[in-house]
Write a protein that holds these residues in place. Structure first.
Motif, PDB file in Angstrom:
ATOM      1  N   GLY A  33      25.166  34.833  14.101  1.00 31.06           N
ATOM      2  CA  GLY A  33      25.141  36.248  14.247  1.00 31.06           C
ATOM      3  C   GLY A  33      26.404  36.686  14.785  1.00 31.06           C
ATOM      4  O   GLY A  33      26.493  37.953  15.140  1.00 31.06           O
ATOM      5  N   ASP A  34      27.349  35.946  15.323  1.00 29.98           N
ATOM      6  CA  ASP A  34      28.395  36.246  15.832  1.00 29.98           C
ATOM      7  C   ASP A  34      29.808  36.137  15.217  1.00 29.98           C
ATOM      8  O   ASP A  34      29.514  36.204  13.859  1.00 29.98           O
ATOM      9  N   VAL A  35      30.813  36.476  15.717  1.00 35.07           N
ATOM     10  CA  VAL A  35      32.064  36.651  14.934  1.00 35.07           C
ATOM     11  C   VAL A  35      33.027  35.778  15.293  1.00 35.07           C
ATOM     12  O   VAL A  35      33.371  35.844  16.780  1.00 35.07           O
ATOM     13  N   LEU A  36      33.862  35.035  14.494  1.00 34.78           N
ATOM     14  CA  LEU A  36      34.988  34.088  14.936  1.00 34.78           C
ATOM     15  C   LEU A  36      36.257  34.713  14.668  1.00 34.78           C
ATOM     16  O   LEU A  36      36.569  35.221  13.410  1.00 34.78           O
ATOM     17  N   CYS A  37      37.035  34.889  15.664  1.00 34.81           N
ATOM     18  CA  CYS A  37      38.380  35.523  15.893  1.00 34.81           C
ATOM     19  C   CYS A  37      39.600  34.723  16.182  1.00 34.81           C
ATOM     20  O   CYS A  37      39.613  33.833  17.022  1.00 34.81           O
ATOM     21  N   GLN A  38      40.636  34.950  15.801  1.00 38.48           N
ATOM     22  CA  GLN A  38      42.255  34.586  15.994  1.00 38.48           C
ATOM     23  C   GLN A  38      42.807  35.433  16.680  1.00 38.48           C
ATOM     24  O   GLN A  38      43.264  36.654  16.142  1.00 38.48           O
ATOM     25  N   SER A  39      43.344  35.232  18.063  1.00 40.88           N
ATOM     26  CA  SER A  39      43.941  36.266  18.677  1.00 40.88           C
ATOM     27  C   SER A  39      45.485  36.603  18.135  1.00 40.88           C
ATOM     28  O   SER A  39      46.160  35.268  17.665  1.00 40.88           O
ATOM     29  N   GLN A  40      45.917  37.684  18.060  1.00 38.59           N
ATOM     30  CA  GLN A  40      47.419  37.781  17.312  1.00 38.59           C
ATOM     31  C   GLN A  40      48.428  38.399  18.487  1.00 38.59           C
ATOM     32  O   GLN A  40      49.371  38.117  18.539  1.00 38.59           O
ATOM     33  N   TRP A  41      47.635  39.385  19.499  1.00 38.36           N
ATOM     34  CA  TRP A  41      48.429  39.768  20.353  1.00 38.36           C
ATOM     35  C   TRP A  41      47.757  39.751  21.800  1.00 38.36           C
ATOM     36  O   TRP A  41      46.398  40.208  21.686  1.00 38.36           O
ATOM     37  N   PHE A  42      48.463  39.479  22.922  1.00 36.48           N
ATOM     38  CA  PHE A  42      48.055  39.700  24.203  1.00 36.48           C
ATOM     39  C   PHE A  42      48.749  40.879  24.916  1.00 36.48           C
ATOM     40  O   PHE A  42      49.658  41.085  24.782  1.00 36.48           O
ATOM     41  N   SER A  43      47.848  41.498  25.713  1.00 37.87           N
ATOM     42  CA  SER A  43      48.299  42.812  26.289  1.00 37.87           C
ATOM     43  C   SER A  43      48.598  42.266  27.891  1.00 37.87           C
ATOM     44  O   SER A  43      47.366  41.870  28.436  1.00 37.87           O
ATOM     45  N   LEU A  44      49.861  42.710  28.493  1.00 36.44           N
ATOM     46  CA  LEU A  44      49.926  42.300  29.794  1.00 36.44           C
ATOM     47  C   LEU A  44      50.040  43.716  30.467  1.00 36.44           C
ATOM     48  O   LEU A  44      50.883  44.525  30.174  1.00 36.44           O
ATOM     49  N   ASP A  45      49.261  43.977  31.572  1.00 36.34           N
ATOM     50  CA  ASP A  45      49.123  45.086  32.372  1.00 36.34           C
ATOM     51  C   ASP A  45      49.150  44.843  33.840  1.00 36.34           C
ATOM     52  O   ASP A  45      48.458  43.937  34.170  1.00 36.34           O
ATOM     53  N   PRO A  46      49.553  45.900  34.549  1.00 30.59           N
ATOM     54  CA  PRO A  46      49.729  45.781  35.973  1.00 30.59           C
ATOM     55  C   PRO A  46      48.420  45.605  36.664  1.00 30.59           C
ATOM     56  O   PRO A  46      48.001  45.001  37.435  1.00 30.59           O
ATOM     57  N   TYR A  47      47.215  46.039  35.900  1.00 29.05           N
ATOM     58  CA  TYR A  47      46.101  46.210  36.698  1.00 29.05           C
ATOM     59  C   TYR A  47      45.490  44.730  36.696  1.00 29.05           C
ATOM     60  O   TYR A  47      44.761  44.323  37.640  1.00 29.05           O
ATOM     61  N   LEU A  48      46.129  43.992  35.998  1.00 24.15           N
ATOM     62  CA  LEU A  48      45.620  42.506  35.884  1.00 24.15           C
ATOM     63  C   LEU A  48      46.041  41.569  37.399  1.00 24.15           C
ATOM     64  O   LEU A  48      45.299  40.793  37.593  1.00 24.15           O
ATOM     65  N   ARG A  49      47.184  42.133  37.874  1.00 28.67           N
ATOM     66  CA  ARG A  49      47.538  41.749  39.085  1.00 28.67           C
ATOM     67  C   ARG A  49      46.404  42.185  40.256  1.00 28.67           C
ATOM     68  O   ARG A  49      46.023  41.147  41.047  1.00 28.67           O
ATOM     69  N   SER A  50      45.721  43.180  40.259  1.00 31.95           N
ATOM     70  CA  SER A  50      44.751  43.602  41.033  1.00 31.95           C
ATOM     71  C   SER A  50      43.554  42.621  40.903  1.00 31.95           C
ATOM     72  O   SER A  50      42.794  42.350  41.706  1.00 31.95           O
ATOM     73  N   VAL A  51      43.461  42.454  39.526  1.00 33.03           N
ATOM     74  CA  VAL A  51      42.280  41.666  38.914  1.00 33.03           C
ATOM     75  C   VAL A  51      42.200  40.110  39.750  1.00 33.03           C
ATOM     76  O   VAL A  51      41.402  39.639  40.464  1.00 33.03           O
ATOM     77  N   MET A  52      43.514  39.777  39.542  1.00 31.71           N
ATOM     78  CA  MET A  52      43.817  38.341  40.092  1.00 31.71           C
ATOM     79  C   MET A  52      43.725  38.247  41.650  1.00 31.71           C
ATOM     80  O   MET A  52      43.262  37.430  42.555  1.00 31.71           O
ATOM     81  N   GLY A  53      44.059  39.486  42.281  1.00 33.86           N
ATOM     82  CA  GLY A  53      44.008  39.779  43.710  1.00 33.86           C
ATOM     83  C   GLY A  53      42.619  39.818  44.272  1.00 33.86           C
ATOM     84  O   GLY A  53      42.308  39.739  45.355  1.00 33.86           O
ATOM     85  N   GLY A  54      41.778  40.023  43.264  1.00 34.77           N
ATOM     86  CA  GLY A  54      40.252  40.264  43.660  1.00 34.77           C
ATOM     87  C   GLY A  54      40.136  41.680  44.227  1.00 34.77           C
ATOM     88  O   GLY A  54      39.134  41.997  44.987  1.00 34.77           O
ATOM     89  N   ARG A  55      40.780  42.434  43.925  1.00 31.26           N
ATOM     90  CA  ARG A  55      40.911  43.897  44.539  1.00 31.26           C
ATOM     91  C   ARG A  55      40.536  45.171  43.341  1.00 31.26           C
ATOM     92  O   ARG A  55      40.557  46.228  43.757  1.00 31.26           O
ATOM     93  N   HIS A  56      40.205  44.846  42.059  1.00 31.74           N
ATOM     94  CA  HIS A  56      40.068  45.540  41.162  1.00 31.74           C
ATOM     95  C   HIS A  56      38.415  45.859  40.773  1.00 31.74           C
ATOM     96  O   HIS A  56      37.708  44.889  41.056  1.00 31.74           O
ATOM     97  N   MET A  57      38.389  47.232  40.351  1.00 31.40           N
ATOM     98  CA  MET A  57      36.951  47.598  40.110  1.00 31.40           C
ATOM     99  C   MET A  57      36.334  46.975  39.095  1.00 31.40           C
ATOM    100  O   MET A  57      35.249  46.979  39.037  1.00 31.40           O
ATOM    101  N   SER A  58      36.866  46.342  38.087  1.00 24.29           N
ATOM    102  CA  SER A  58      36.295  45.736  37.126  1.00 24.29           C
ATOM    103  C   SER A  58      35.874  44.203  37.488  1.00 24.29           C
ATOM    104  O   SER A  58      35.290  43.711  36.543  1.00 24.29           O
ATOM    105  N   GLY A  59      36.117  43.810  38.607  1.00 26.17           N
ATOM    106  CA  GLY A  59      35.448  42.555  39.125  1.00 26.17           C
ATOM    107  C   GLY A  59      36.874  41.636  39.396  1.00 26.17           C
ATOM    108  O   GLY A  59      37.797  41.761  39.269  1.00 26.17           O
ATOM    109  N   LYS A  60      36.252  40.584  40.235  1.00 28.16           N
ATOM    110  CA  LYS A  60      37.227  39.811  40.780  1.00 28.16           C
ATOM    111  C   LYS A  60      36.972  38.490  40.005  1.00 28.16           C
ATOM    112  O   LYS A  60      36.525  37.783  39.642  1.00 28.16           O
ATOM    113  N   LEU A  61      38.457  37.825  39.779  1.00 29.59           N
ATOM    114  CA  LEU A  61      38.825  36.530  39.157  1.00 29.59           C
ATOM    115  C   LEU A  61      38.579  35.502  40.317  1.00 29.59           C
ATOM    116  O   LEU A  61      39.194  35.471  41.476  1.00 29.59           O
ATOM    117  N   GLU A  62      37.971  34.246  39.832  1.00 29.71           N
ATOM    118  CA  GLU A  62      38.224  33.076  40.478  1.00 29.71           C
ATOM    119  C   GLU A  62      39.217  32.325  39.905  1.00 29.71           C
ATOM    120  O   GLU A  62      39.366  32.130  38.780  1.00 29.71           O
TER     121      GLU A  62
END
Lengths: 328, 328
Positions: A33-62
């Motif tokens: 029932g699922d879909v198998l995909c191959q990544s072509q491009w990654f997007s790097l954005d400053p909000y990821l730093r907040s995610v890594m720091g544990g301070r972003h509204m989208s959730g905290k990374l461990e």
């Protein structure tokens, strides 16, 4: 072998390449029932730093978690009628190959020759710019619009949309080369180097009649300077805090006295609120692109193993346009 | 002999009584076409500290200048058909007697037994409150409304108007006595002492569902704390900066990260913009007063010679309600 990019260490201050790691991971197989995909491009954005720091509204990374950045991928194999092989999809999570349920994939109607634009000017950064300029600030012809981080995908798109609406657009960027590109490539009327000794004096003389709209992507002393030059009834879009993403503690902000004096409106912008209007934005942006009024510089690294270095360059402000990793 | 109140010295920090002086001045005589008046009440307001410090938008005061505070006066003699003896008028400038052209006097239709309310709840402070609550924040039934300097004439009026509109209203004031008065006299649902050790914890528990509207009269750490507790789409009225009026340098402000997260709108309020709507506001406020829904505590000193002391108490936060001097 399949690979992923994880957070190897929580960054302390400006991230190091070793805060991220590219490691082998389990091969992705098509589940029922699922879909198998191959990544072509990654997007790097400053909000990821907040995610890594544990301070972003989208959730905290461990530590050990995959970096949840935006990914543009193509379908390899599908076990649902919603997708067929070759479809372009948007999702999150830095894996080379992955299998996901259809509802975690956003199918793209690929209308341009540069698929990667769907991670920048036609993606979340572009939507952010459109929301701030057209929906919150409601920029009109004749407005003096100031935009920080003007060479980044949010700032550059915001400025070009404001120009298309008839505004006078002044950018702020770091260093003469970026400022030159903001004017020459994106057609801003002026661009001021915030690293210049006389930045505040330059800003004042570039905005003599006052700033009607300030689109703030950085906070800190650039925001402070902008607030000194507001026109009556100015609208300030608070969108990003690049100045503090690398800091563990939130620093003090600008004195708000000038906001009272200018009867200004400061508005917090979170792009998530506008995701339901992505198609409306994309139609608008595609029209501008086809008319030659909307361009996008990309800062592309080749190969998944370049992801940590690309992220570090982004968070040091050393990139030149939208930061992407093209998987080879 | 006629007297006036002047700035004798530019204040440095919290004002001293000797920064002002009550001195003899030329007797006022009726000039051709003008109006001769006797002051009844002086209004003392925090913005006067900014004027004395040379930082107010209404202009800079020099040593020796008369304090340009609000004055409620009665006409003694008139050489224009626009005014007759006994008329109540509003104007500016702390003189016992003065002669002015008619266009510098605002005639009052005295509809209540307490004329001095036209300097407070029915005057500029009341108009400020009305503008912020009804015109900028557009408070609606069910909103959680937080108001600082809640015992002052702006805060108290703002809170009572918000209550009349069906909001839940939480005040902030300095010390248990003021907090008790805010609840008992003005009917706020709660009032928090910003001087309490656990102020931020108390604020958090009093605004658990988030603040929909914050009416800020103080800035500083109270504003900082309020921004930590905003509901999504909160409106923040930036109206006063009591926290910094006594300081020569403008201190840093709050970090604006929470404004982004809450998608909040911060709005600068200057009451001058609403002067053309004074009559509309007064009709609204008089209706509320007559319905028993709008009250006003006054902190009255007797005699022009008390003006310096009254101003110092105001700027030290030691007053209890609208600060007035009744001329004897």
């Amino acid at each position: 072998v399949n690979r992923q990019v994880i957070m190897q260490r929580r960054p302390d201050g400006v991230p190091l390449e070793t805060d991220l790691a590219v490691i082998d991971c389990e091969e992705a197989n098509l589940n029922s029932g699922d879909v198998l995909c191959q990544s072509q491009w990654f997007s790097l954005d400053p909000y990821l730093r907040s995610v890594m720091g544990g301070r972003h509204m989208s959730g905290k990374l461990e530590v050990g978690d995959v970096i949840p950045g935006g990914v543009l991928a193509r379908v390899i194999q599908s076990d649902t009628s919603d997708f067929v092989k070759g479809d372009w999809v948007l999702t999150h999570g830095f894996y080379e190959r992955f299998c996901k349920p259809a509802d975690q994939l956003q199918k793209l109607d690929m209308q341009i020759d540069s698929p990667s634009h769907y991670l920048g000017v036609l993606g979340m950064p572009g939507l952010t710019a459109w929301a701030g300029i057209t929906q919150l600030a409601k920029v009109q012809a004749g407005d003096a619009v100031l935009i920080s981080a003007a060479l980044g995908p949010v700032g550059a798109t915001a400025g070009q949309i404001a120009k298309a609406l008839g505004a006078r657009v002044i950018g702020i960027a770091g260093g003469p080369a970026k400022c030159a590109a903001v004017m020459q490539h994106y057609g801003f009327d002026a661009c001021i180097d915030y690293k210049a000794d006389d930045f505040t004096a330059q800003l004042k003389s570039a905005t003599l009649k006052g700033i009607d709209v300030y689109f703030d992507n950085v906070g800190g002393r650039v925001l402070e300077a902008a607030l000194q030059n507001l026109a009556l009834g100015a609208r300030v879009i608070l969108c990003g805090l690049m100045d503090q993403y690398n800091q563990a503690e939130r620093p003090a902000g600008p004195n708000l006295g000038p906001v009272i004096g200018a009867r200004a409106h400061l508005m917090g912008l979170v792009v998530y609120d506008f995701f339901p209007r992505m198609e409306e934005f994309r139609a608008y942006a595609l029209d501008l692109m086809r008319a030659g009024k909307l361009r996008a510089l990309e800062d592309v690294s080749l190969g998944i193993e370049q992801t940590p270095a690309a992220f570090v360059r982004l968070m040091r402000g050393e990139n030149f346009g939208k930061v992407l990793v093209k998987l080879t």
